[in-house]
Design a protein around this motif. Structure first.
Motif, PDB file in Angstrom:
ATOM      1  N   VAL A  21       0.836  -1.203   0.000  1.00 47.11           N
ATOM      2  CA  VAL A  21       0.000   0.000   0.000  1.00 47.11           C
ATOM      3  C   VAL A  21       0.872   1.254   0.000  1.00 47.11           C
ATOM      4  CG1 VAL A  21      -1.661   1.333   1.356  1.00 47.11           C
ATOM      5  CG2 VAL A  21      -1.964  -1.135   1.102  1.00 47.11           C
ATOM      6  N   TRP A  22       1.935   1.252   0.792  1.00 44.93           N
ATOM      7  CA  TRP A  22       2.796   2.434   0.886  1.00 44.93           C
ATOM      8  C   TRP A  22       3.522   2.699  -0.428  1.00 44.93           C
ATOM      9  CZ3 TRP A  22       8.056   3.892   1.058  1.00 44.93           C
ATOM     10  CH2 TRP A  22       8.285   5.163   1.591  1.00 44.93           C
ATOM     11  N   ILE A  23       4.069   1.635  -1.027  1.00 43.54           N
ATOM     12  CA  ILE A  23       4.835   1.807  -2.269  1.00 43.54           C
ATOM     13  C   ILE A  23       3.917   2.135  -3.444  1.00 43.54           C
ATOM     14  CG2 ILE A  23       6.209   0.579  -4.004  1.00 43.54           C
ATOM     15  CD1 ILE A  23       7.879   1.428  -1.710  1.00 43.54           C
ATOM     16  N   VAL A  24       2.821   1.392  -3.594  1.00 47.15           N
ATOM     17  CA  VAL A  24       1.978   1.509  -4.785  1.00 47.15           C
ATOM     18  C   VAL A  24       0.991   2.665  -4.669  1.00 47.15           C
ATOM     19  CG1 VAL A  24       0.275   0.325  -6.213  1.00 47.15           C
ATOM     20  CG2 VAL A  24       2.248  -0.929  -5.320  1.00 47.15           C
ATOM     21  N   ASP A  25       0.385   2.838  -3.494  1.00 46.57           N
ATOM     22  CA  ASP A  25      -0.700   3.811  -3.365  1.00 46.57           C
ATOM     23  C   ASP A  25      -0.276   5.138  -2.736  1.00 46.57           C
ATOM     24  OD1 ASP A  25      -2.665   2.147  -4.485  1.00 46.57           O
ATOM     25  OD2 ASP A  25      -2.903   1.078  -2.590  1.00 46.57           O
ATOM     26  N   VAL A  26       0.572   5.075  -1.712  1.00 44.99           N
ATOM     27  CA  VAL A  26       0.891   6.298  -0.985  1.00 44.99           C
ATOM     28  C   VAL A  26       1.897   7.146  -1.746  1.00 44.99           C
ATOM     29  CG1 VAL A  26       1.807   7.265   1.154  1.00 44.99           C
ATOM     30  CG2 VAL A  26       0.316   5.254   1.231  1.00 44.99           C
ATOM     31  N   ILE A  27       3.058   6.568  -2.102  1.00 45.69           N
ATOM     32  CA  ILE A  27       4.080   7.368  -2.775  1.00 45.69           C
ATOM     33  C   ILE A  27       4.171   7.089  -4.268  1.00 45.69           C
ATOM     34  CG2 ILE A  27       5.423   7.475  -0.648  1.00 45.69           C
ATOM     35  CD1 ILE A  27       7.439   5.579  -2.002  1.00 45.69           C
ATOM     36  N   GLY A  28       3.598   5.954  -4.729  1.00 47.39           N
ATOM     37  CA  GLY A  28       3.754   5.536  -6.115  1.00 47.39           C
ATOM     38  C   GLY A  28       3.368   6.572  -7.153  1.00 47.39           C
ATOM     39  N   PRO A  29       2.115   7.069  -7.145  1.00 45.28           N
ATOM     40  CA  PRO A  29       1.711   8.014  -8.195  1.00 45.28           C
ATOM     41  C   PRO A  29       2.488   9.322  -8.161  1.00 45.28           C
ATOM     42  CG  PRO A  29       0.000   7.808  -6.505  1.00 45.28           C
ATOM     43  CD  PRO A  29       0.997   6.730  -6.249  1.00 45.28           C
ATOM     44  N   ILE A  30       2.810   9.821  -6.970  1.00 41.11           N
ATOM     45  CA  ILE A  30       3.546  11.083  -6.872  1.00 41.11           C
ATOM     46  C   ILE A  30       4.960  10.929  -7.415  1.00 41.11           C
ATOM     47  CG2 ILE A  30       4.514  12.756  -5.249  1.00 41.11           C
ATOM     48  CD1 ILE A  30       2.078  12.405  -3.524  1.00 41.11           C
ATOM     49  N   VAL A  31       5.610   9.818  -7.055  1.00 45.61           N
ATOM     50  CA  VAL A  31       6.984   9.598  -7.513  1.00 45.61           C
ATOM     51  C   VAL A  31       7.023   9.421  -9.025  1.00 45.61           C
ATOM     52  CG1 VAL A  31       8.923   7.988  -7.430  1.00 45.61           C
ATOM     53  CG2 VAL A  31       7.782   8.664  -5.319  1.00 45.61           C
ATOM     54  N   GLU A  32       6.070   8.667  -9.587  1.00 46.98           N
ATOM     55  CA  GLU A  32       6.094   8.441 -11.028  1.00 46.98           C
ATOM     56  C   GLU A  32       5.835   9.732 -11.793  1.00 46.98           C
ATOM     57  OE1 GLU A  32       4.072   5.493 -14.350  1.00 46.98           O
ATOM     58  OE2 GLU A  32       4.365   4.816 -12.287  1.00 46.98           O
TER      59      GLU A  32
END
Length: 472
Positions: free
Chosen positions: A358-369
Protein backbone atom coordinates in the motif's frame (compact mmCIF):
# COMPACT_ATOMS: atom_id res chain seq x y z
CA UNK A 1 26.24 24.34 -22.27
CA UNK A 2 24.98 25.76 -19.00
CA UNK A 3 27.46 25.52 -16.13
CA UNK A 4 25.49 24.24 -13.12
CA UNK A 5 26.95 24.12 -9.60
CA UNK A 6 28.01 20.72 -8.26
CA UNK A 7 25.16 20.48 -5.78
CA UNK A 8 22.61 20.63 -8.62
CA UNK A 9 24.14 17.52 -10.23
CA UNK A 10 24.01 15.70 -6.91
CA UNK A 11 20.38 16.72 -6.37
CA UNK A 12 19.45 15.65 -9.91
CA UNK A 13 21.13 12.26 -9.43
CA UNK A 14 19.38 11.81 -6.07
CA UNK A 15 15.95 12.57 -7.57
CA UNK A 16 16.56 10.27 -10.54
CA UNK A 17 17.74 7.35 -8.49
CA UNK A 18 14.92 7.76 -5.97
CA UNK A 19 12.40 7.60 -8.83
CA UNK A 20 14.16 4.60 -10.40
CA UNK A 21 14.55 2.79 -7.05
CA UNK A 22 10.89 3.29 -6.16
CA UNK A 23 9.89 1.96 -9.56
CA UNK A 24 12.19 -1.06 -9.16
CA UNK A 25 10.73 -1.87 -5.75
CA UNK A 26 7.24 -1.63 -7.21
CA UNK A 27 8.20 -3.90 -10.11
CA UNK A 28 9.78 -6.35 -7.65
CA UNK A 29 6.50 -6.47 -5.71
CA UNK A 30 4.61 -7.16 -8.95
CA UNK A 31 7.05 -9.93 -9.92
CA UNK A 32 6.64 -11.58 -6.52
CA UNK A 33 2.85 -11.33 -6.81
CA UNK A 34 2.98 -12.72 -10.35
CA UNK A 35 5.08 -15.67 -9.17
CA UNK A 36 2.75 -16.44 -6.27
CA UNK A 37 -0.30 -16.05 -8.55
CA UNK A 38 1.20 -18.48 -11.06
CA UNK A 39 1.95 -20.94 -8.27
CA UNK A 40 -1.58 -20.60 -6.87
CA UNK A 41 -3.14 -21.23 -10.28
CA UNK A 42 -0.84 -24.17 -10.94
CA UNK A 43 -1.66 -25.80 -7.59
CA UNK A 44 -5.37 -25.03 -7.53
CA UNK A 45 -7.81 -27.95 -7.78
CA UNK A 46 -9.12 -28.61 -11.31
CA UNK A 47 -12.04 -26.37 -12.25
CA UNK A 48 -15.16 -28.21 -11.24
CA UNK A 49 -18.40 -28.04 -13.18
CA UNK A 50 -21.38 -26.32 -11.61
CA UNK A 51 -23.28 -29.62 -11.48
CA UNK A 52 -20.50 -31.29 -9.49
CA UNK A 53 -20.26 -28.31 -7.13
CA UNK A 54 -24.01 -28.39 -6.62
CA UNK A 55 -23.92 -32.10 -5.80
CA UNK A 56 -20.98 -31.63 -3.46
CA UNK A 57 -22.03 -28.49 -1.57
CA UNK A 58 -25.81 -28.18 -1.91
CA UNK A 59 -26.54 -29.80 1.45
CA UNK A 60 -23.74 -28.15 3.44
CA UNK A 61 -23.43 -24.64 1.96
CA UNK A 62 -24.59 -22.04 4.53
CA UNK A 63 -27.38 -19.54 3.67
CA UNK A 64 -26.28 -16.26 2.09
CA UNK A 65 -27.85 -12.80 1.99
CA UNK A 66 -26.86 -10.90 -1.16
CA UNK A 67 -26.78 -7.18 -0.35
CA UNK A 68 -27.09 -4.86 -3.36
CA UNK A 69 -26.92 -1.13 -2.48
CA UNK A 70 -28.64 0.98 -5.13
CA UNK A 71 -28.42 4.72 -5.65
CA UNK A 72 -29.84 6.13 -8.89
CA UNK A 73 -29.55 2.75 -10.66
CA UNK A 74 -32.79 3.04 -12.64
CA UNK A 75 -31.12 2.07 -15.94
CA UNK A 76 -29.88 -1.35 -14.85
CA UNK A 77 -31.63 -2.24 -11.57
CA UNK A 78 -34.13 -4.72 -13.02
CA UNK A 79 -31.49 -6.60 -15.03
CA UNK A 80 -29.27 -6.77 -11.95
CA UNK A 81 -32.04 -8.08 -9.68
CA UNK A 82 -33.13 -10.62 -12.31
CA UNK A 83 -29.59 -11.99 -12.38
CA UNK A 84 -29.51 -12.19 -8.57
CA UNK A 85 -32.84 -14.02 -8.33
CA UNK A 86 -31.63 -16.52 -10.96
CA UNK A 87 -28.52 -17.52 -9.00
CA UNK A 88 -27.97 -21.26 -8.54
CA UNK A 89 -27.78 -21.69 -4.78
CA UNK A 90 -29.79 -23.64 -2.25
CA UNK A 91 -30.73 -21.01 0.32
CA UNK A 92 -30.26 -17.29 -0.28
CA UNK A 93 -32.10 -13.98 -0.17
CA UNK A 94 -31.56 -10.79 -2.16
CA UNK A 95 -31.61 -7.55 -0.17
CA UNK A 96 -31.79 -4.54 -2.48
CA UNK A 97 -31.04 -1.41 -0.45
CA UNK A 98 -32.42 1.74 -2.06
CA UNK A 99 -30.17 4.41 -0.56
CA UNK A 100 -32.50 7.38 -1.00
CA UNK A 101 -32.29 7.36 -4.81
CA UNK A 102 -33.45 10.54 -6.55
CA UNK A 103 -34.41 8.77 -9.78
CA UNK A 104 -36.96 6.01 -10.39
CA UNK A 105 -34.98 3.13 -8.88
CA UNK A 106 -37.49 2.32 -6.12
CA UNK A 107 -40.52 2.94 -8.36
CA UNK A 108 -39.19 0.56 -11.01
CA UNK A 109 -38.62 -2.16 -8.42
CA UNK A 110 -42.08 -1.74 -6.88
CA UNK A 111 -43.82 -1.71 -10.26
CA UNK A 112 -41.88 -4.58 -11.83
CA UNK A 113 -42.14 -6.97 -8.87
CA UNK A 114 -45.51 -5.66 -7.57
CA UNK A 115 -44.04 -5.06 -4.12
CA UNK A 116 -46.01 -4.19 -0.99
CA UNK A 117 -44.86 -2.79 2.39
CA UNK A 118 -43.97 -5.52 4.91
CA UNK A 119 -42.82 -5.77 8.53
CA UNK A 120 -39.63 -7.58 9.59
CA UNK A 121 -37.86 -7.48 12.93
CA UNK A 122 -34.13 -6.69 12.92
CA UNK A 123 -31.56 -5.29 15.32
CA UNK A 124 -29.28 -2.31 14.72
CA UNK A 125 -26.09 -4.32 15.10
CA UNK A 126 -24.13 -1.76 13.10
CA UNK A 127 -24.84 1.91 12.44
CA UNK A 128 -27.02 3.02 9.52
CA UNK A 129 -29.37 5.85 8.58
CA UNK A 130 -33.12 5.34 9.28
CA UNK A 131 -34.96 2.77 7.19
CA UNK A 132 -38.16 4.18 5.68
CA UNK A 133 -39.74 0.88 4.70
CA UNK A 134 -39.37 -2.73 3.63
CA UNK A 135 -41.05 -4.09 0.48
CA UNK A 136 -41.69 -7.65 -0.64
CA UNK A 137 -44.02 -9.88 -2.66
CA UNK A 138 -44.80 -13.52 -1.70
CA UNK A 139 -44.44 -14.37 -5.39
CA UNK A 140 -40.74 -13.50 -5.05
CA UNK A 141 -39.86 -15.00 -1.65
CA UNK A 142 -36.12 -14.41 -2.09
CA UNK A 143 -36.44 -10.66 -2.70
CA UNK A 144 -36.62 -7.93 -0.05
CA UNK A 145 -36.24 -4.23 -0.90
CA UNK A 146 -35.02 -1.92 1.85
CA UNK A 147 -35.82 1.77 1.37
CA UNK A 148 -33.73 4.09 3.56
CA UNK A 149 -32.52 7.63 3.86
CA UNK A 150 -29.45 8.45 1.83
CA UNK A 151 -26.25 7.74 3.72
CA UNK A 152 -23.80 6.45 1.12
CA UNK A 153 -22.79 2.99 0.03
CA UNK A 154 -21.24 1.94 3.35
CA UNK A 155 -24.38 2.98 5.21
CA UNK A 156 -26.55 1.05 2.76
CA UNK A 157 -24.47 -2.11 3.18
CA UNK A 158 -24.69 -1.75 6.95
CA UNK A 159 -28.48 -1.60 6.65
CA UNK A 160 -28.36 -4.83 4.68
CA UNK A 161 -26.14 -6.47 7.30
CA UNK A 162 -28.64 -5.47 10.00
CA UNK A 163 -31.67 -6.82 8.13
CA UNK A 164 -29.96 -10.03 6.98
CA UNK A 165 -30.69 -13.24 8.85
CA UNK A 166 -27.98 -15.43 7.34
CA UNK A 167 -24.48 -16.35 8.61
CA UNK A 168 -22.88 -15.07 5.39
CA UNK A 169 -23.46 -11.80 3.54
CA UNK A 170 -22.44 -11.18 -0.06
CA UNK A 171 -21.91 -7.49 -0.87
CA UNK A 172 -22.12 -6.32 -4.47
CA UNK A 173 -22.84 -3.19 -6.45
CA UNK A 174 -26.39 -2.83 -7.76
CA UNK A 175 -25.05 -2.73 -11.32
CA UNK A 176 -23.05 -5.94 -10.83
CA UNK A 177 -24.15 -9.05 -12.74
CA UNK A 178 -23.20 -12.26 -10.95
CA UNK A 179 -22.77 -15.40 -13.01
CA UNK A 180 -25.33 -18.01 -12.07
CA UNK A 181 -22.81 -20.24 -10.25
CA UNK A 182 -20.94 -17.39 -8.54
CA UNK A 183 -22.31 -18.08 -5.04
CA UNK A 184 -21.74 -21.83 -5.10
CA UNK A 185 -18.14 -21.14 -6.16
CA UNK A 186 -17.30 -18.28 -3.82
CA UNK A 187 -18.68 -20.12 -0.79
CA UNK A 188 -16.23 -22.98 -1.27
CA UNK A 189 -13.60 -21.74 1.27
CA UNK A 190 -16.35 -21.29 3.88
CA UNK A 191 -17.43 -24.90 3.37
CA UNK A 192 -13.92 -26.35 3.36
CA UNK A 193 -12.57 -24.21 6.23
CA UNK A 194 -15.62 -22.79 8.05
CA UNK A 195 -13.88 -21.88 11.31
CA UNK A 196 -10.97 -19.83 9.93
CA UNK A 197 -12.49 -18.27 6.79
CA UNK A 198 -13.96 -14.81 7.41
CA UNK A 199 -13.98 -13.25 3.91
CA UNK A 200 -13.60 -14.32 0.29
CA UNK A 201 -13.40 -12.22 -2.88
CA UNK A 202 -14.17 -13.23 -6.44
CA UNK A 203 -13.27 -11.91 -9.89
CA UNK A 204 -14.72 -8.74 -11.42
CA UNK A 205 -14.83 -8.56 -15.23
CA UNK A 206 -15.81 -5.75 -17.59
CA UNK A 207 -19.29 -6.11 -19.13
CA UNK A 208 -18.90 -3.28 -21.66
CA UNK A 209 -19.43 -4.68 -25.14
CA UNK A 210 -21.06 -7.86 -23.85
CA UNK A 211 -24.63 -8.84 -24.71
CA UNK A 212 -26.86 -8.96 -21.64
CA UNK A 213 -30.31 -10.54 -21.55
CA UNK A 214 -32.51 -11.00 -18.49
CA UNK A 215 -29.66 -10.00 -16.22
CA UNK A 216 -27.21 -12.50 -17.73
CA UNK A 217 -24.15 -12.04 -19.89
CA UNK A 218 -25.21 -14.18 -22.85
CA UNK A 219 -22.22 -13.35 -25.04
CA UNK A 220 -18.88 -12.13 -23.71
CA UNK A 221 -17.14 -9.65 -25.97
CA UNK A 222 -14.33 -7.16 -25.60
CA UNK A 223 -15.36 -3.49 -25.38
CA UNK A 224 -15.20 -1.33 -28.46
CA UNK A 225 -14.41 1.72 -26.34
CA UNK A 226 -10.64 2.13 -25.93
CA UNK A 227 -10.84 3.28 -22.29
CA UNK A 228 -12.95 0.25 -21.38
CA UNK A 229 -10.53 -2.04 -23.25
CA UNK A 230 -7.60 -0.72 -21.25
CA UNK A 231 -9.61 -1.36 -18.09
CA UNK A 232 -10.04 -5.02 -19.09
CA UNK A 233 -6.25 -5.34 -18.93
CA UNK A 234 -6.16 -3.45 -15.63
CA UNK A 235 -8.78 -5.68 -14.04
CA UNK A 236 -6.97 -8.84 -15.16
CA UNK A 237 -3.76 -7.50 -13.66
CA UNK A 238 -5.44 -6.37 -10.44
CA UNK A 239 -7.34 -9.59 -9.78
CA UNK A 240 -5.41 -12.40 -11.44
CA UNK A 241 -1.97 -11.11 -10.44
CA UNK A 242 -2.19 -8.78 -7.45
CA UNK A 243 -5.09 -10.18 -5.45
CA UNK A 244 -4.43 -13.83 -6.19
CA UNK A 245 -0.74 -13.37 -5.39
CA UNK A 246 -1.41 -11.49 -2.15
CA UNK A 247 -4.07 -14.03 -1.20
CA UNK A 248 -1.55 -16.83 -1.66
CA UNK A 249 0.81 -14.90 0.65
CA UNK A 250 -2.05 -14.36 3.14
CA UNK A 251 -1.59 -10.59 2.83
CA UNK A 252 -4.72 -9.62 0.90
CA UNK A 253 -5.69 -6.05 1.79
CA UNK A 254 -8.88 -5.55 -0.22
CA UNK A 255 -11.95 -7.46 -1.31
CA UNK A 256 -13.88 -5.50 -3.89
CA UNK A 257 -17.17 -4.00 -2.78
CA UNK A 258 -18.53 -5.13 -6.14
CA UNK A 259 -18.29 -8.81 -5.13
CA UNK A 260 -17.26 -10.11 -1.73
CA UNK A 261 -18.52 -12.72 0.73
CA UNK A 262 -18.15 -12.07 4.47
CA UNK A 263 -18.97 -13.85 7.71
CA UNK A 264 -21.74 -11.64 9.09
CA UNK A 265 -20.69 -12.04 12.73
CA UNK A 266 -17.12 -10.96 11.94
CA UNK A 267 -18.34 -7.90 10.02
CA UNK A 268 -20.53 -6.94 12.99
CA UNK A 269 -17.62 -7.43 15.43
CA UNK A 270 -15.61 -4.69 13.66
CA UNK A 271 -18.60 -2.34 13.35
CA UNK A 272 -19.51 -3.07 9.75
CA UNK A 273 -18.48 -0.75 6.94
CA UNK A 274 -16.97 2.58 8.01
CA UNK A 275 -18.86 5.63 6.79
CA UNK A 276 -16.03 8.17 6.94
CA UNK A 277 -14.22 6.85 3.88
CA UNK A 278 -14.88 6.23 0.19
CA UNK A 279 -12.69 3.10 0.42
CA UNK A 280 -15.03 1.21 2.70
CA UNK A 281 -14.31 -2.17 1.07
CA UNK A 282 -10.57 -1.96 1.71
CA UNK A 283 -11.08 -0.47 5.15
CA UNK A 284 -13.36 -3.34 6.24
CA UNK A 285 -10.73 -5.92 5.26
CA UNK A 286 -8.00 -3.99 7.10
CA UNK A 287 -10.27 -3.74 10.18
CA UNK A 288 -10.78 -7.50 10.05
CA UNK A 289 -7.02 -8.07 9.90
CA UNK A 290 -6.42 -5.74 12.82
CA UNK A 291 -9.24 -7.14 14.95
CA UNK A 292 -8.35 -10.79 14.42
CA UNK A 293 -4.59 -10.32 14.82
CA UNK A 294 -5.08 -8.26 17.98
CA UNK A 295 -6.97 -11.24 19.38
CA UNK A 296 -4.42 -13.72 18.00
CA UNK A 297 -7.04 -15.70 16.07
CA UNK A 298 -6.16 -18.01 13.21
CA UNK A 299 -8.14 -16.81 10.18
CA UNK A 300 -8.21 -16.69 6.39
CA UNK A 301 -9.12 -13.84 4.02
CA UNK A 302 -8.89 -15.19 0.48
CA UNK A 303 -9.41 -14.48 -3.19
CA UNK A 304 -10.37 -17.21 -5.66
CA UNK A 305 -10.51 -16.58 -9.43
CA UNK A 306 -13.36 -18.87 -10.47
CA UNK A 307 -16.46 -16.95 -9.20
CA UNK A 308 -17.10 -14.21 -11.73
CA UNK A 309 -19.20 -11.06 -11.66
CA UNK A 310 -19.58 -8.46 -14.39
CA UNK A 311 -19.64 -4.69 -14.00
CA UNK A 312 -19.95 -1.67 -16.25
CA UNK A 313 -16.71 0.30 -16.59
CA UNK A 314 -16.60 4.06 -17.21
CA UNK A 315 -16.21 4.95 -20.88
CA UNK A 316 -15.61 8.70 -20.55
CA UNK A 317 -12.49 10.45 -19.31
CA UNK A 318 -14.48 12.45 -16.74
CA UNK A 319 -16.15 9.41 -15.13
CA UNK A 320 -12.95 7.38 -15.14
CA UNK A 321 -10.97 10.26 -13.65
CA UNK A 322 -13.52 10.60 -10.81
CA UNK A 323 -13.42 6.85 -10.16
CA UNK A 324 -9.61 6.65 -9.99
CA UNK A 325 -9.30 9.76 -7.84
CA UNK A 326 -11.92 8.27 -5.49
CA UNK A 327 -10.06 4.94 -5.32
CA UNK A 328 -6.87 6.81 -4.48
CA UNK A 329 -8.61 8.76 -1.72
CA UNK A 330 -10.01 5.52 -0.32
CA UNK A 331 -6.56 3.92 -0.14
CA UNK A 332 -5.05 6.97 1.51
CA UNK A 333 -7.89 7.27 4.02
CA UNK A 334 -7.47 3.62 5.00
CA UNK A 335 -3.70 3.98 5.27
CA UNK A 336 -4.03 7.11 7.44
CA UNK A 337 -6.54 5.46 9.75
CA UNK A 338 -4.45 2.30 10.22
CA UNK A 339 -0.93 3.62 9.60
CA UNK A 340 0.26 2.30 12.95
CA UNK A 341 0.03 -1.20 11.41
CA UNK A 342 2.69 -0.31 8.79
CA UNK A 343 5.91 -2.28 9.49
CA UNK A 344 4.52 -3.20 12.93
CA UNK A 345 5.76 -6.71 13.91
CA UNK A 346 2.55 -7.22 15.86
CA UNK A 347 0.67 -7.54 12.56
CA UNK A 348 3.17 -9.82 10.85
CA UNK A 349 2.95 -10.09 7.08
CA UNK A 350 -0.01 -7.67 7.02
CA UNK A 351 2.16 -4.93 8.48
CA UNK A 352 5.13 -5.66 6.22
CA UNK A 353 3.82 -7.17 2.97
CA UNK A 354 0.28 -5.81 2.90
CA UNK A 355 0.95 -2.30 4.13
CA UNK A 356 4.34 -2.26 2.39
CA UNK A 357 2.52 -2.70 -0.92
CA UNK A 358 0.00 0.00 0.00
CA UNK A 359 2.80 2.43 0.89
CA UNK A 360 4.84 1.81 -2.27
CA UNK A 361 1.98 1.51 -4.79
CA UNK A 362 -0.70 3.81 -3.36
CA UNK A 363 0.89 6.30 -0.99
CA UNK A 364 4.08 7.37 -2.78
CA UNK A 365 3.75 5.54 -6.12
CA UNK A 366 1.71 8.01 -8.19
CA UNK A 367 3.55 11.08 -6.87
CA UNK A 368 6.98 9.60 -7.51
CA UNK A 369 6.09 8.44 -11.03
CA UNK A 370 4.60 11.80 -12.04
CA UNK A 371 7.66 13.51 -10.53
CA UNK A 372 9.81 11.27 -12.70
CA UNK A 373 7.96 12.27 -15.86
CA UNK A 374 8.19 15.94 -14.90
CA UNK A 375 11.83 16.00 -13.82
CA UNK A 376 14.00 13.24 -15.32
CA UNK A 377 13.68 14.03 -19.07
CA UNK A 378 14.20 17.82 -18.54
CA UNK A 379 17.19 17.10 -16.28
CA UNK A 380 18.69 14.93 -19.02
CA UNK A 381 18.13 17.59 -21.65
CA UNK A 382 19.83 20.14 -19.39
CA UNK A 383 22.78 17.79 -18.94
CA UNK A 384 22.20 17.29 -15.23
CA UNK A 385 21.70 13.50 -15.54
CA UNK A 386 23.40 11.07 -17.88
CA UNK A 387 21.88 9.04 -20.68
CA UNK A 388 22.26 5.92 -18.50
CA UNK A 389 20.01 7.48 -15.87
CA UNK A 390 17.40 8.35 -18.49
CA UNK A 391 17.48 4.82 -19.96
CA UNK A 392 17.13 3.32 -16.49
CA UNK A 393 14.05 5.48 -15.90
CA UNK A 394 12.53 4.48 -19.26
CA UNK A 395 13.24 0.79 -18.61
CA UNK A 396 11.56 0.87 -15.22
CA UNK A 397 8.53 2.83 -16.36
CA UNK A 398 7.82 1.35 -19.76
CA UNK A 399 9.67 -1.95 -20.35
CA UNK A 400 8.77 -3.56 -17.04
CA UNK A 401 5.25 -2.14 -17.21
CA UNK A 402 4.67 -3.83 -20.57
CA UNK A 403 6.22 -7.07 -19.28
CA UNK A 404 3.95 -7.26 -16.20
CA UNK A 405 0.80 -6.61 -18.25
CA UNK A 406 1.63 -9.12 -20.98
CA UNK A 407 2.79 -11.72 -18.44
CA UNK A 408 -0.59 -11.48 -16.71
CA UNK A 409 -2.36 -12.18 -20.02
CA UNK A 410 -0.08 -15.15 -20.63
CA UNK A 411 -0.88 -16.43 -17.14
CA UNK A 412 -4.61 -16.23 -17.81
CA UNK A 413 -4.36 -17.89 -21.21
CA UNK A 414 -2.18 -20.74 -19.94
CA UNK A 415 -4.07 -21.42 -16.71
CA UNK A 416 -7.69 -20.24 -17.19
CA UNK A 417 -8.18 -19.91 -20.97
CA UNK A 418 -11.15 -17.57 -20.78
CA UNK A 419 -10.41 -15.68 -24.01
CA UNK A 420 -12.63 -17.19 -26.69
CA UNK A 421 -10.52 -16.61 -29.81
CA UNK A 422 -7.09 -15.57 -31.05
CA UNK A 423 -8.38 -12.19 -32.20
CA UNK A 424 -9.40 -11.26 -28.63
CA UNK A 425 -6.03 -12.42 -27.29
CA UNK A 426 -4.18 -10.34 -29.89
CA UNK A 427 -6.33 -7.29 -29.17
CA UNK A 428 -5.80 -7.54 -25.42
CA UNK A 429 -2.07 -8.06 -25.91
CA UNK A 430 -1.93 -4.86 -27.96
CA UNK A 431 -3.92 -3.06 -25.26
CA UNK A 432 -1.52 -4.39 -22.60
CA UNK A 433 1.38 -2.84 -24.53
CA UNK A 434 -0.13 0.50 -25.51
CA UNK A 435 -1.77 1.27 -22.15
CA UNK A 436 1.74 2.06 -20.90
CA UNK A 437 2.07 4.94 -23.35
CA UNK A 438 -0.43 7.59 -22.33
CA UNK A 439 -3.17 5.77 -20.42
CA UNK A 440 -0.92 4.81 -17.51
CA UNK A 441 0.35 8.38 -17.24
CA UNK A 442 -3.22 9.71 -17.22
CA UNK A 443 -4.09 7.22 -14.50
CA UNK A 444 -1.28 8.50 -12.32
CA UNK A 445 -2.39 12.09 -12.90
CA UNK A 446 -5.88 11.14 -11.75
CA UNK A 447 -4.39 9.43 -8.70
CA UNK A 448 -2.36 12.55 -7.89
CA UNK A 449 -5.64 14.43 -8.17
CA UNK A 450 -7.00 11.97 -5.60
CA UNK A 451 -4.00 12.79 -3.39
CA UNK A 452 -4.88 16.49 -3.67
CA UNK A 453 -8.52 15.78 -2.81
CA UNK A 454 -7.38 13.70 0.16
CA UNK A 455 -5.15 16.52 1.38
CA UNK A 456 -8.11 18.91 1.10
CA UNK A 457 -10.32 16.39 2.96
CA UNK A 458 -12.82 16.15 0.12
CA UNK A 459 -15.78 13.84 0.76
CA UNK A 460 -18.28 12.17 -1.54
CA UNK A 461 -18.18 9.84 -4.53
CA UNK A 462 -18.53 12.24 -7.44
CA UNK A 463 -20.64 11.60 -10.55
CA UNK A 464 -20.67 8.28 -12.41
CA UNK A 465 -22.45 8.26 -15.77
CA UNK A 466 -23.73 4.83 -16.82
CA UNK A 467 -25.12 3.72 -20.17
CA UNK A 468 -26.78 0.55 -18.90
CA UNK A 469 -26.05 -2.94 -20.14
CA UNK A 470 -26.23 -3.72 -23.85
CA UNK A 471 -28.95 -6.10 -24.94
CA UNK A 472 -29.25 -8.17 -28.12
Amino acid sequence: MIDFPDWSYQAAHLVTWFVVATGLVQILLYLVQLSYAGYALHCRPPTTSTAVLWERYADVAPPIAVIAPAYNEELSIIESVEALLALHYTEFEVLVVNDGSKDGTLARLIAHYRLEPVQRYYELAVENRPVRGLYANPAYPRLLVIDKENGGKADAMNAGINVARTPLVCVIDADTLLESDALIRVVRPFVEDPVRTVAVGGTIRIANGCHVENGRVTEARLPRNLLALFQVVEYLRAFLMARLGLSQMQALMIISGAFGLFKRSSAIEVGGFSQNTVGEDMELVVKLHRHLRDRKRDYRISYIPEPVSWTEAPESFASLANQRARWQRGSLETYRKHRDMFLNPRYGRIGFLGFGQVWIVDVIGPIVEIAGYALVPPLWMLGLVSLDHLLAFVAVIFTFGVFISVATLVLEEVQLRRLENAHDLALLTAAAVFENFGYRQLNNLWRVRGWWQFARKKQGWGTMVRKGFQRP
